[in-house]
Design an enzyme around this catalytic site. Sequence first.
Site, short mmCIF file in Angstrom:
data_model
loop_
_atom_site.label_atom_id
_atom_site.label_comp_id
_atom_site.label_asym_id
_atom_site.label_seq_id
_atom_site.Cartn_x
_atom_site.Cartn_y
_atom_site.Cartn_z
N GLU B 49 0.86 -1.19 0.00
CA GLU B 49 0.00 0.00 0.00
C GLU B 49 0.88 1.22 0.00
O GLU B 49 1.70 1.42 0.91
CB GLU B 49 -0.88 0.03 1.25
CG GLU B 49 -2.13 -0.78 1.10
CD GLU B 49 -3.07 -0.61 2.29
OE1 GLU B 49 -4.04 -1.36 2.35
OE2 GLU B 49 -2.82 0.25 3.16
N ASP B 60 -5.68 8.26 10.63
CA ASP B 60 -4.42 7.64 11.02
C ASP B 60 -4.00 8.04 12.42
O ASP B 60 -4.34 9.12 12.90
CB ASP B 60 -3.32 8.04 10.03
CG ASP B 60 -3.50 7.36 8.69
OD1 ASP B 60 -3.47 6.12 8.67
OD2 ASP B 60 -3.71 8.06 7.69
#
Lengths: 393, 256
Positions: B49, B60
């Site tokens: 990724e 995140d």
Amino acid sequence: MKALPDRRGYFGEFGGQYVPETLMAALDEFETAYRKLRRDRSFRRELDSILEDYVGRPTPVTEAVKFGALCGDFKLFLKREDLNHTGAHKINNAIGQALIAKRMRKQRIIAETGAGQHGVATATACALLGLECVVYMGEVDMARQELNVFRMRLLGAEVVPVSTGSRTLKDAINEALRDRVTNVLTTHYILGSVLGPHPYPMIVRDFQSVIGREALAQIRKRTRRLPDVAIACVGGGSNSIGLFYEMLPHKSIRLIGVEAGGRGPQLGEHAARFSGGALGVLHGTRSMVLQDEFGQIAETHSISAGLDYPSIGPEHAHLQKLGRVEYYDCSDELALEAFHRLSETEGIIPALESAHALGWLLRNGRSIKRNAVVVANLSGRGDKDVPQVMALQ
Amino acid sequence: MSRVNSLFARLRKERRCGLIAYITCGDPDSQTTVRIIEALKDAGADAIELGIPFSDPIADGPVIQAASQRALANGTKIDDVFAIARQISDVPLIAFSYLNPILRFGFERFAKRALSEGIDSVLITDLPVEASADVKSKLGKLKSVFLLAPTSTSTRIAAVNRASDDFIYYVSTTGVTGARKELDPALLARLDEVRKKVTKPLAVGFGISEHAHYEALHDRCEAIVVGSAIVRAIADGDAAGAPDRAAAVVRRILDN
């Protein structure tokens, strides 16, 4: 006119729910609870009684004769949100959302704050309703607004410093959203402006629309007519949408929103989203966003922490596109001048945020027709800004 | 058949749970990112990724946010991510981004460039499936991957199963990314329920850092995603040693 937002949370092409999947269920839960409570008599009664007995609503409108004369040849009325408990309009929304949270059985409340006004309002609502309160605040803002940090702690809230990014409001929102993702089942996030994913822009607007509802009735009583102009500053846009919302159907009322012009038109020097921004997605909503050519969110500047934010409420973006509301900006310097003039002429120290609307009137009031009735939202009092203004002298 | 599709077909045949490694492009710099990816491949990562750095990464945790800030501070742009992708072969690449940088770049333009540089699919963390129809039509042949969470309702699970092209990314805890010591047992039970409701392969991410996590998940999903643990290892020392440190995390988790 069809009621907005639509079912999916859009105001025309703006708004929506652009958040990670983890948050979607919580947003649905919040919307469902709100739609049910909105029609619930006991909820309305509880909210209305707190607004009246605790917050001090309705707030008065004050005719500012001497300051009005500095601006032009019209009648100027100030909607006195500064006289609310905690000193700003933010409490209208904080109380409303805290009551919803309580009915949803969420015992823990989180909030973000820039200038500290929304943090103080939320901490106050939580103290009143017996809820745990955590406020995220950028380190830069904590230094700028030391007094409000202490005030929140006095009220029993935990203030968490945010040291990431620009260490201001947008980073505080990032942290609050992260907390929300982590503690999705136990916590309600009281967002302080008409920003973020649906249903926040709708719910915050509904709680703030009491401002315009009262103002319309008060102006009608005083002048036996509708106002000709309504004006307010626009950060995220909650005080302005609160003033405008009930006036939207009255097409004769000219509506003016004033953004932070800061130090000048260069990216990073202001928070004027309409003149300097582009369509973008930040913090869950599609709106006008200050960003660089690569889609990275720009840093912003304003003398007032409450206007220092790179995006604007999606309903404002829609109203601007429709042409129903006009948006202009006012520089730091002009806002500061209005801050002084209102203090001297009326004995009212305005928040630096609210001073932006007054600054625009000082500069442009001559263009408003004779004998017009103008209502300006004095969204907050300036006590919090006194140390900052003192340091400038 | 797409590269990601064939990967999952191969994993099924080998009765193996795959490992997808996440890295933030441009941290510490683009050239090192290329070397890190090569090392991750050698260590056994089945797909990569490519994290596109964004200024306000709300999904995140602090580790990846700090990596994004470092990458932006040294000037990393979407073009650099494409340049990284161009230098990598033989491994499926999934771009991982927030909506705004791609919106600004232009969806059609992004998809065209991504495909020509060897990127197979894109995951946009803050694009919920409800708002995806328009974006998907603009992305054309570039595949898209959507998220599911333990809090996702049956309706949403069905919608994501329809919209997600090659696989579904299941967020393993209600938490954000960040290496945790233990996997939540309630998560495992919920994961089993969700898996019964989907027909696409499931990749489980957010929080995986130990071999024990991999073992616990091995028979419950088609792949795991390792992000924060790798990004943390990359940051924990000089650039020259970053590829080895990242590879060590993958080896530790796979125990090979």
